[in-house]
Design a protein around this motif. Structure first.
Motif, PDB file in Angstrom:
ATOM      1  N   GLY A  72       0.688  -1.215   0.017  1.00 58.32           N
ATOM      2  CA  GLY A  72      -0.131   0.031  -0.282  1.00 58.32           C
ATOM      3  C   GLY A  72       0.842   1.373   0.077  1.00 58.32           C
ATOM      4  N   THR A  73       2.140   0.966   0.089  1.00 56.58           N
ATOM      5  CA  THR A  73       3.038   2.444  -0.166  1.00 56.58           C
ATOM      6  C   THR A  73       2.875   3.199  -1.295  1.00 56.58           C
ATOM      7  OG1 THR A  73       4.614   1.087   1.543  1.00 56.58           O
ATOM      8  CG2 THR A  73       5.580   2.999   0.304  1.00 56.58           C
ATOM      9  N   ILE A  74       2.878   4.295  -1.167  1.00 57.50           N
ATOM     10  CA  ILE A  74       2.847   5.185  -2.470  1.00 57.50           C
ATOM     11  C   ILE A  74       4.262   5.811  -2.684  1.00 57.50           C
ATOM     12  CG2 ILE A  74       1.818   7.378  -3.278  1.00 57.50           C
ATOM     13  CD1 ILE A  74      -0.358   6.763  -1.384  1.00 57.50           C
ATOM     14  N   ARG A  75       4.617   5.707  -3.866  1.00 60.99           N
ATOM     15  CA  ARG A  75       6.013   6.152  -4.376  1.00 60.99           C
ATOM     16  C   ARG A  75       5.708   7.399  -5.438  1.00 60.99           C
ATOM     17  NH1 ARG A  75       9.301   1.637  -6.635  1.00 60.99           N
ATOM     18  NH2 ARG A  75       7.412   1.017  -7.304  1.00 60.99           N
ATOM     19  N   VAL A  76       6.434   8.194  -5.405  1.00 60.49           N
ATOM     20  CA  VAL A  76       6.533   9.208  -6.557  1.00 60.49           C
ATOM     21  C   VAL A  76       7.607   9.413  -7.419  1.00 60.49           C
ATOM     22  CG1 VAL A  76       7.132  11.298  -5.118  1.00 60.49           C
ATOM     23  CG2 VAL A  76       5.699  11.789  -6.961  1.00 60.49           C
ATOM     24  N   PHE A  77       7.561   9.349  -8.503  1.00 58.33           N
ATOM     25  CA  PHE A  77       8.513   9.570  -9.592  1.00 58.33           C
ATOM     26  C   PHE A  77       8.422  10.737 -10.438  1.00 58.33           C
ATOM     27  CE2 PHE A  77       7.828   4.852  -9.163  1.00 58.33           C
ATOM     28  CZ  PHE A  77       9.024   4.457  -8.897  1.00 58.33           C
ATOM     29  N   GLY A  78       9.375  11.380 -10.481  1.00 59.16           N
ATOM     30  CA  GLY A  78       9.437  12.652 -11.211  1.00 59.16           C
ATOM     31  C   GLY A  78       9.952  12.668 -12.790  1.00 59.16           C
ATOM     32  N   MET A  79       9.513  13.623 -13.575  1.00 55.34           N
ATOM     33  CA  MET A  79      10.093  13.342 -14.932  1.00 55.34           C
ATOM     34  C   MET A  79       9.820  14.737 -15.498  1.00 55.34           C
ATOM     35  SD  MET A  79       7.589  10.795 -17.071  1.00 55.34           S
ATOM     36  CE  MET A  79       7.343   9.763 -15.821  1.00 55.34           C
ATOM     37  N   ASP A  80      10.977  15.202 -16.010  1.00 55.53           N
ATOM     38  CA  ASP A  80      10.738  16.755 -17.111  1.00 55.53           C
ATOM     39  C   ASP A  80       9.743  16.326 -18.002  1.00 55.53           C
ATOM     40  OD1 ASP A  80      11.133  18.646 -18.654  1.00 55.53           O
ATOM     41  OD2 ASP A  80      13.371  18.461 -18.802  1.00 55.53           O
ATOM     42  N   ASP A  81       8.733  17.128 -18.129  1.00 52.56           N
ATOM     43  CA  ASP A  81       7.526  17.057 -18.914  1.00 52.56           C
ATOM     44  C   ASP A  81       7.597  18.086 -19.864  1.00 52.56           C
ATOM     45  OD1 ASP A  81       5.289  15.246 -19.550  1.00 52.56           O
ATOM     46  OD2 ASP A  81       4.114  16.915 -18.770  1.00 52.56           O
ATOM     47  N   SER A  82       8.470  19.028 -20.163  1.00 50.90           N
ATOM     48  CA  SER A  82       8.722  20.021 -20.922  1.00 50.90           C
ATOM     49  C   SER A  82       8.584  19.608 -22.396  1.00 50.90           C
ATOM     50  CB  SER A  82       9.930  20.836 -20.860  1.00 50.90           C
ATOM     51  OG  SER A  82      11.051  20.203 -20.994  1.00 50.90           O
ATOM     52  N   LEU A  83       8.293  20.365 -23.464  1.00 61.31           N
ATOM     53  CA  LEU A  83       8.248  19.884 -24.781  1.00 61.31           C
ATOM     54  C   LEU A  83       9.493  19.902 -25.176  1.00 61.31           C
ATOM     55  CD1 LEU A  83       5.064  22.149 -26.131  1.00 61.31           C
ATOM     56  CD2 LEU A  83       5.086  19.677 -25.666  1.00 61.31           C
ATOM     57  N   ALA A  84      10.511  20.562 -24.730  1.00 62.13           N
ATOM     58  CA  ALA A  84      11.833  20.493 -25.178  1.00 62.13           C
ATOM     59  C   ALA A  84      12.407  18.893 -24.874  1.00 62.13           C
ATOM     60  CB  ALA A  84      12.808  21.487 -24.321  1.00 62.13           C
ATOM     61  N   SER A  85      12.096  18.477 -23.532  1.00 62.11           N
ATOM     62  CA  SER A  85      12.474  17.010 -23.393  1.00 62.11           C
ATOM     63  C   SER A  85      11.410  15.968 -23.856  1.00 62.11           C
ATOM     64  CB  SER A  85      12.631  16.984 -21.815  1.00 62.11           C
ATOM     65  OG  SER A  85      12.721  15.542 -21.596  1.00 62.11           O
TER      66      SER A  85
END
Length: 209
Positions: free
Chosen positions: A97-110
Protein backbone atom coordinates in the motif's frame (compact mmCIF):
# COMPACT_ATOMS: atom_id res chain seq x y z
CA UNK A 1 22.37 18.25 -7.66
CA UNK A 2 19.80 20.51 -5.99
CA UNK A 3 20.66 22.19 -2.68
CA UNK A 4 17.99 21.50 -0.06
CA UNK A 5 18.40 25.06 1.30
CA UNK A 6 17.69 26.71 -2.06
CA UNK A 7 14.30 27.84 -3.29
CA UNK A 8 12.87 26.81 -6.62
CA UNK A 9 9.67 27.37 -8.58
CA UNK A 10 8.04 25.15 -11.18
CA UNK A 11 4.76 23.90 -12.60
CA UNK A 12 3.68 20.29 -12.38
CA UNK A 13 0.92 17.88 -13.25
CA UNK A 14 0.15 14.50 -11.73
CA UNK A 15 -0.75 11.02 -12.90
CA UNK A 16 -1.58 7.88 -10.94
CA UNK A 17 -0.76 4.24 -11.51
CA UNK A 18 -2.67 1.52 -9.63
CA UNK A 19 -3.93 4.32 -7.43
CA UNK A 20 -7.71 4.31 -7.61
CA UNK A 21 -7.84 4.36 -3.79
CA UNK A 22 -5.25 7.13 -3.44
CA UNK A 23 -5.84 9.23 -0.30
CA UNK A 24 -6.40 12.96 -0.63
CA UNK A 25 -2.93 14.42 -1.09
CA UNK A 26 -1.68 17.94 -0.48
CA UNK A 27 1.46 20.01 -0.89
CA UNK A 28 2.51 23.26 0.72
CA UNK A 29 3.96 26.10 -1.35
CA UNK A 30 5.60 29.36 -0.33
CA UNK A 31 2.21 30.86 0.51
CA UNK A 32 1.93 28.47 3.46
CA UNK A 33 -1.43 27.14 2.29
CA UNK A 34 -2.37 23.46 1.99
CA UNK A 35 -2.98 22.79 -1.72
CA UNK A 36 -4.92 19.62 -2.54
CA UNK A 37 -4.02 17.75 -5.73
CA UNK A 38 -5.98 15.38 -7.92
CA UNK A 39 -4.25 12.23 -9.20
CA UNK A 40 -6.12 10.95 -12.28
CA UNK A 41 -5.21 7.60 -13.83
CA UNK A 42 -5.99 8.01 -17.52
CA UNK A 43 -4.85 11.58 -18.21
CA UNK A 44 -2.62 14.30 -16.79
CA UNK A 45 -4.08 16.48 -14.06
CA UNK A 46 -4.50 20.23 -14.17
CA UNK A 47 -1.37 22.35 -13.74
CA UNK A 48 -0.19 23.16 -10.21
CA UNK A 49 2.44 25.73 -9.25
CA UNK A 50 5.02 25.13 -6.54
CA UNK A 51 7.55 27.46 -4.94
CA UNK A 52 9.82 26.36 -2.13
CA UNK A 53 12.43 23.78 -1.17
CA UNK A 54 13.55 21.60 -4.13
CA UNK A 55 12.27 18.57 -2.17
CA UNK A 56 8.52 18.71 -2.59
CA UNK A 57 6.59 16.76 0.06
CA UNK A 58 3.15 15.28 -0.56
CA UNK A 59 1.13 14.60 2.54
CA UNK A 60 -2.31 13.67 3.79
CA UNK A 61 -4.27 15.32 6.57
CA UNK A 62 -5.33 13.38 9.67
CA UNK A 63 -7.11 14.38 12.83
CA UNK A 64 -5.07 14.49 16.02
CA UNK A 65 -6.43 13.51 19.44
CA UNK A 66 -7.25 17.14 20.21
CA UNK A 67 -9.22 17.49 16.98
CA UNK A 68 -6.60 19.53 15.13
CA UNK A 69 -5.42 18.65 11.62
CA UNK A 70 -1.94 17.16 11.30
CA UNK A 71 0.11 16.87 8.08
CA UNK A 72 1.34 13.29 7.61
CA UNK A 73 4.02 12.91 4.86
CA UNK A 74 3.24 10.22 2.29
CA UNK A 75 5.99 10.60 -0.30
CA UNK A 76 8.49 13.19 -1.49
CA UNK A 77 10.59 14.01 -4.53
CA UNK A 78 13.81 16.01 -4.91
CA UNK A 79 13.57 18.11 -8.06
CA UNK A 80 16.85 18.44 -9.98
CA UNK A 81 17.60 20.29 -13.18
CA UNK A 82 16.37 23.51 -14.71
CA UNK A 83 13.01 22.34 -16.10
CA UNK A 84 9.98 24.36 -15.05
CA UNK A 85 7.48 21.69 -16.16
CA UNK A 86 7.26 18.38 -14.32
CA UNK A 87 5.06 15.32 -14.28
CA UNK A 88 4.80 13.40 -11.02
CA UNK A 89 3.77 9.76 -11.32
CA UNK A 90 2.25 8.27 -8.17
CA UNK A 91 2.50 4.49 -7.88
CA UNK A 92 0.85 2.47 -5.14
CA UNK A 93 2.40 -0.89 -4.21
CA UNK A 94 -0.33 -3.50 -4.46
CA UNK A 95 0.93 -5.47 -1.46
CA UNK A 96 2.19 -2.91 1.05
CA UNK A 97 0.00 0.00 0.00
CA UNK A 98 3.06 2.27 0.04
CA UNK A 99 2.87 5.21 -2.36
CA UNK A 100 5.96 6.22 -4.31
CA UNK A 101 6.35 9.26 -6.53
CA UNK A 102 8.53 9.46 -9.64
CA UNK A 103 9.29 12.76 -11.33
CA UNK A 104 10.11 13.45 -14.95
CA UNK A 105 10.85 16.52 -17.03
CA UNK A 106 7.57 17.06 -18.88
CA UNK A 107 8.64 20.08 -20.94
CA UNK A 108 8.14 20.02 -24.69
CA UNK A 109 11.89 20.43 -25.12
CA UNK A 110 12.44 17.12 -23.33
CA UNK A 111 9.27 15.34 -24.44
CA UNK A 112 8.03 16.84 -27.74
CA UNK A 113 4.89 15.97 -29.64
CA UNK A 114 5.60 13.15 -32.09
CA UNK A 115 7.67 11.24 -29.53
CA UNK A 116 7.04 8.41 -27.09
CA UNK A 117 8.31 8.18 -23.53
CA UNK A 118 8.75 4.72 -22.04
CA UNK A 119 8.55 4.11 -18.31
CA UNK A 120 9.77 0.73 -17.09
CA UNK A 121 7.55 -0.31 -14.18
CA UNK A 122 8.62 -3.95 -14.43
CA UNK A 123 11.11 -5.50 -12.02
CA UNK A 124 13.84 -6.19 -14.60
CA UNK A 125 16.18 -4.46 -17.01
CA UNK A 126 14.74 -4.33 -20.52
CA UNK A 127 15.99 -3.63 -24.02
CA UNK A 128 13.77 -1.49 -26.25
CA UNK A 129 13.82 -1.36 -30.04
CA UNK A 130 11.48 1.31 -31.37
CA UNK A 131 11.94 1.84 -35.08
CA UNK A 132 15.66 2.70 -35.35
CA UNK A 133 15.85 3.70 -31.66
CA UNK A 134 17.59 1.19 -29.38
CA UNK A 135 18.14 1.65 -25.64
CA UNK A 136 18.33 -0.19 -22.32
CA UNK A 137 16.03 0.57 -19.41
CA UNK A 138 16.58 -0.30 -15.76
CA UNK A 139 13.53 -0.76 -13.49
CA UNK A 140 11.78 2.53 -12.61
CA UNK A 141 13.60 4.46 -15.32
CA UNK A 142 12.31 6.21 -18.43
CA UNK A 143 13.54 7.04 -21.92
CA UNK A 144 12.14 9.23 -24.70
CA UNK A 145 12.25 8.16 -28.34
CA UNK A 146 11.55 10.31 -31.40
CA UNK A 147 11.37 8.03 -34.44
CA UNK A 148 12.54 9.31 -37.81
CA UNK A 149 9.41 8.55 -39.78
CA UNK A 150 6.75 10.34 -41.76
CA UNK A 151 3.75 11.74 -39.87
CA UNK A 152 1.10 9.40 -38.48
CA UNK A 153 2.75 6.06 -39.16
CA UNK A 154 3.02 2.84 -37.19
CA UNK A 155 6.40 1.92 -35.72
CA UNK A 156 7.65 -1.53 -34.79
CA UNK A 157 8.04 -1.86 -31.02
CA UNK A 158 10.08 -4.73 -29.64
CA UNK A 159 10.85 -5.33 -25.96
CA UNK A 160 13.63 -7.71 -24.94
CA UNK A 161 14.63 -9.25 -21.61
CA UNK A 162 17.60 -11.34 -20.54
CA UNK A 163 16.69 -14.93 -19.76
CA UNK A 164 19.28 -17.69 -19.22
CA UNK A 165 21.95 -15.22 -20.40
CA UNK A 166 20.14 -14.78 -23.71
CA UNK A 167 17.91 -12.04 -25.09
CA UNK A 168 14.25 -13.06 -25.17
CA UNK A 169 11.57 -11.27 -27.16
CA UNK A 170 8.79 -10.58 -24.64
CA UNK A 171 6.72 -8.04 -26.60
CA UNK A 172 6.48 -7.30 -30.30
CA UNK A 173 3.86 -5.12 -31.93
CA UNK A 174 3.15 -2.27 -34.31
CA UNK A 175 2.74 0.98 -32.40
CA UNK A 176 1.07 4.19 -33.61
CA UNK A 177 3.12 7.36 -33.78
CA UNK A 178 1.44 10.64 -34.63
CA UNK A 179 3.13 14.01 -35.06
CA UNK A 180 0.48 15.80 -32.97
CA UNK A 181 0.53 13.32 -30.06
CA UNK A 182 3.04 12.44 -27.38
CA UNK A 183 2.64 9.01 -25.79
CA UNK A 184 3.56 8.10 -22.22
CA UNK A 185 4.00 4.32 -22.34
CA UNK A 186 4.10 2.12 -19.25
CA UNK A 187 5.75 -1.30 -19.35
CA UNK A 188 4.48 -3.61 -16.62
CA UNK A 189 4.75 -7.30 -15.80
CA UNK A 190 1.98 -9.35 -17.39
CA UNK A 191 -0.59 -10.69 -14.95
CA UNK A 192 -1.62 -13.52 -17.28
CA UNK A 193 1.51 -14.62 -19.17
CA UNK A 194 4.68 -15.65 -17.39
CA UNK A 195 7.86 -13.76 -18.32
CA UNK A 196 5.90 -11.41 -20.56
CA UNK A 197 5.12 -7.73 -20.22
CA UNK A 198 2.13 -5.58 -21.02
CA UNK A 199 2.23 -2.12 -22.53
CA UNK A 200 -0.27 0.60 -21.68
CA UNK A 201 -0.22 4.17 -22.94
CA UNK A 202 -1.60 7.60 -22.12
CA UNK A 203 -1.78 10.05 -24.99
CA UNK A 204 -1.64 13.83 -24.85
CA UNK A 205 -2.85 15.65 -27.96
CA UNK A 206 -1.42 18.90 -29.23
CA UNK A 207 -3.84 21.78 -28.81
CA UNK A 208 -4.71 23.40 -32.12
CA UNK A 209 -5.13 27.15 -32.12
Amino acid sequence: MANADESTSFHFRTLGWQSSDMPDLYFQSADGEDHQIKVPQSFRSEVYTYTGNPEIVFYKMRSAADGSQVREPVCRYMVNGSSKDWLFLFVRDGKSGTIRVFGMDDSLASFPFGSSRYFNLSNRTLGIIYGKNKFKMDPNSYETALPEIGPNQNVQLQILAIRNEKLQDIFNSQWPQESSVRYLIFIIESETRRDRVEVKSIAEYKQLN
